[in-house]
Design a protein around this motif. Structure first.
Motif, mmCIF file in Angstrom:
data_model
loop_
_atom_site.group_PDB
_atom_site.id
_atom_site.type_symbol
_atom_site.label_atom_id
_atom_site.label_comp_id
_atom_site.label_asym_id
_atom_site.label_seq_id
_atom_site.Cartn_x
_atom_site.Cartn_y
_atom_site.Cartn_z
ATOM 1 N N ARG A 93 0.833 -1.202 0.000
ATOM 2 C CA ARG A 93 0.000 0.000 0.000
ATOM 3 C C ARG A 93 0.870 1.255 0.000
ATOM 4 N NH1 ARG A 93 -3.947 -0.579 4.961
ATOM 5 N NH2 ARG A 93 -4.146 1.660 4.505
ATOM 6 N N ALA A 94 1.915 1.233 0.820
ATOM 7 C CA ALA A 94 2.785 2.402 0.903
ATOM 8 C C ALA A 94 3.482 2.672 -0.431
ATOM 9 C CB ALA A 94 3.829 2.206 2.013
ATOM 10 N N LEU A 95 3.919 1.621 -1.103
ATOM 11 C CA LEU A 95 4.563 1.797 -2.407
ATOM 12 C C LEU A 95 3.598 2.401 -3.417
ATOM 13 C CD1 LEU A 95 6.702 -1.449 -2.874
ATOM 14 C CD2 LEU A 95 7.538 0.918 -2.805
ATOM 15 N N ALA A 100 1.946 7.275 -6.501
ATOM 16 C CA ALA A 100 0.934 8.276 -6.806
ATOM 17 C C ALA A 100 1.340 9.641 -6.282
ATOM 18 C CB ALA A 100 -0.416 7.856 -6.204
ATOM 19 N N LEU A 101 2.011 9.659 -5.137
ATOM 20 C CA LEU A 101 2.454 10.919 -4.546
ATOM 21 C C LEU A 101 3.521 11.580 -5.420
ATOM 22 C CD1 LEU A 101 1.947 12.587 -1.973
ATOM 23 C CD2 LEU A 101 3.809 11.328 -0.881
ATOM 24 N N ALA A 102 4.411 10.773 -5.981
ATOM 25 C CA ALA A 102 5.435 11.333 -6.870
ATOM 26 C C ALA A 102 4.795 11.935 -8.113
ATOM 27 C CB ALA A 102 6.428 10.242 -7.261
ATOM 28 N N GLU A 133 -1.862 16.634 -1.123
ATOM 29 C CA GLU A 133 -2.055 16.622 0.326
ATOM 30 C C GLU A 133 -2.855 15.401 0.763
ATOM 31 O OE1 GLU A 133 -3.844 20.359 1.164
ATOM 32 O OE2 GLU A 133 -1.947 21.485 1.052
ATOM 33 N N GLN A 134 -3.850 15.034 -0.038
ATOM 34 C CA GLN A 134 -4.656 13.856 0.267
ATOM 35 C C GLN A 134 -3.797 12.582 0.261
ATOM 36 O OE1 GLN A 134 -7.422 12.634 -2.784
ATOM 37 N NE2 GLN A 134 -8.838 11.746 -1.296
ATOM 38 N N LEU A 135 -2.936 12.470 -0.720
ATOM 39 C CA LEU A 135 -2.062 11.301 -0.799
ATOM 40 C C LEU A 135 -1.056 11.285 0.340
ATOM 41 C CD1 LEU A 135 -1.464 11.264 -4.659
ATOM 42 C CD2 LEU A 135 -2.647 9.498 -3.334
ATOM 43 N N LEU A 139 -0.507 8.257 3.005
ATOM 44 C CA LEU A 139 0.777 7.640 3.335
ATOM 45 C C LEU A 139 1.035 7.698 4.830
ATOM 46 C CD1 LEU A 139 3.414 6.331 2.439
ATOM 47 C CD2 LEU A 139 4.357 8.624 2.067
ATOM 48 N N ASP A 140 0.716 8.829 5.447
ATOM 49 C CA ASP A 140 0.899 8.953 6.890
ATOM 50 C C ASP A 140 0.060 7.914 7.643
ATOM 51 O OD1 ASP A 140 2.662 11.029 6.557
ATOM 52 O OD2 ASP A 140 1.166 12.607 6.920
ATOM 53 N N GLU A 141 -1.152 7.654 7.151
ATOM 54 C CA GLU A 141 -2.016 6.664 7.795
ATOM 55 C C GLU A 141 -1.431 5.263 7.682
ATOM 56 O OE1 GLU A 141 -5.756 7.159 5.884
ATOM 57 O OE2 GLU A 141 -6.197 9.073 6.875
ATOM 58 N N VAL A 142 -0.897 4.937 6.503
ATOM 59 C CA VAL A 142 -0.293 3.618 6.318
ATOM 60 C C VAL A 142 0.934 3.469 7.217
ATOM 61 C CG1 VAL A 142 0.859 2.076 4.685
ATOM 62 C CG2 VAL A 142 -1.143 3.373 3.959
ATOM 63 N N LEU A 143 1.763 4.506 7.277
ATOM 64 C CA LEU A 143 2.951 4.447 8.118
ATOM 65 C C LEU A 143 2.591 4.338 9.597
ATOM 66 C CD1 LEU A 143 5.222 7.109 6.358
ATOM 67 C CD2 LEU A 143 5.349 4.618 6.181
#
Length: 212
Positions: A93-95, A100-102, A133-135, A139-143
């Motif tokens: 999920r993080a990958l 998508a963030l990039a 910002e949404q992405l 990512l913060d939630e997954v981490l």
């Protein structure tokens, strides 16, 4: 060891194969002799069995402790595999989010550059920033999930270590095992028949290896 490129850290360290191998070593059966063969008599026999009676209960306790430790390790191996599967799912999920963030960051740069020349692109830039910002929040939630997994994983590992220490035989018993093994090495052909694949010394070593 898994390469958690998405998370940036390993939330569930450990080697399930090594745990299973330690459990197998602790599960090895060794016999606690009961009585001397009727045909073996004399002072040597009496002296040997007088010594043996003194350690039979301790050998039984060691065997029981080894089996209990093997059960603890089996449970930890199951937990470890489950935690590692969870870690791998979080890493995937993080990958995905990082890719998508990039792309979103590139879009922010592109729309920002265009907005500098024409006000018509201002809305597109705002949407790109919002998407970025949404992405980032995703990512913060997954981490955060991964950090919670790591916390629980390490807490369970500490509990397992405490349970193993609780099952560890005393030094006196371990010394008795080594002494008994040396003694029976000389008389095994008389008392116990052909040598067994796993000696009592091997059992004691396996116990220490499992705790290590």
């Amino acid at each position: 060891m898994a390469d958690y490129r998405g998370l940036g850290f390993d939330p569930a360290p450990g080697h399930a194969g090594a745990v299973a191998a330690a459990s197998d070593r602790l599960s090895v059966a060794f016999a606690v002799p009961g009585s001397a063969p009727e045909e073996w008599t004399g002072a040597a026999a009496e002296g040997f069995w007088t010594r043996l009676v003194a350690v039979v209960s301790e050998l039984t306790a060691v065997r029981r402790a080894m089996r209990a430790a093997a059960e603890v390790l089996d449970g930890w191996a199951t937990t470890l595999l489950g935690n590692q599967r969870r870690a791998e799912e979080l890493d995937r999920r993080a990958l995905t989010v990082r890719r998508a963030l990039a792309e979103a960051a590139d879009e922010v740069d592109r729309t920002g550059a265009m907005a500098a020349f024409t006000s018509a692109d201002g809305q597109a830039h705002e949407q790109a920033v919002a998407r970025h910002e949404q992405l980032r929040r995703q990512l913060d939630e997954v981490l955060e999930e991964a950090r919670l997994l790591e916390r629980d994983h390490r807490a369970e590992a500490r509990r397992v270590a405490e349970r193993l220490r609780a099952e560890e035989p005393s030094t006196a018993i371990a010394d008795t095992l080594a002494s008994f093994s040396s003694m029976t090495a000389e008389l095994a052909s008389v008392l116990l028949g052909p040598p067994r694949p796993a000696s009592t010394r091997g059992a004691a070593a396996a116990f220490r290896a499992g705790l290590g």
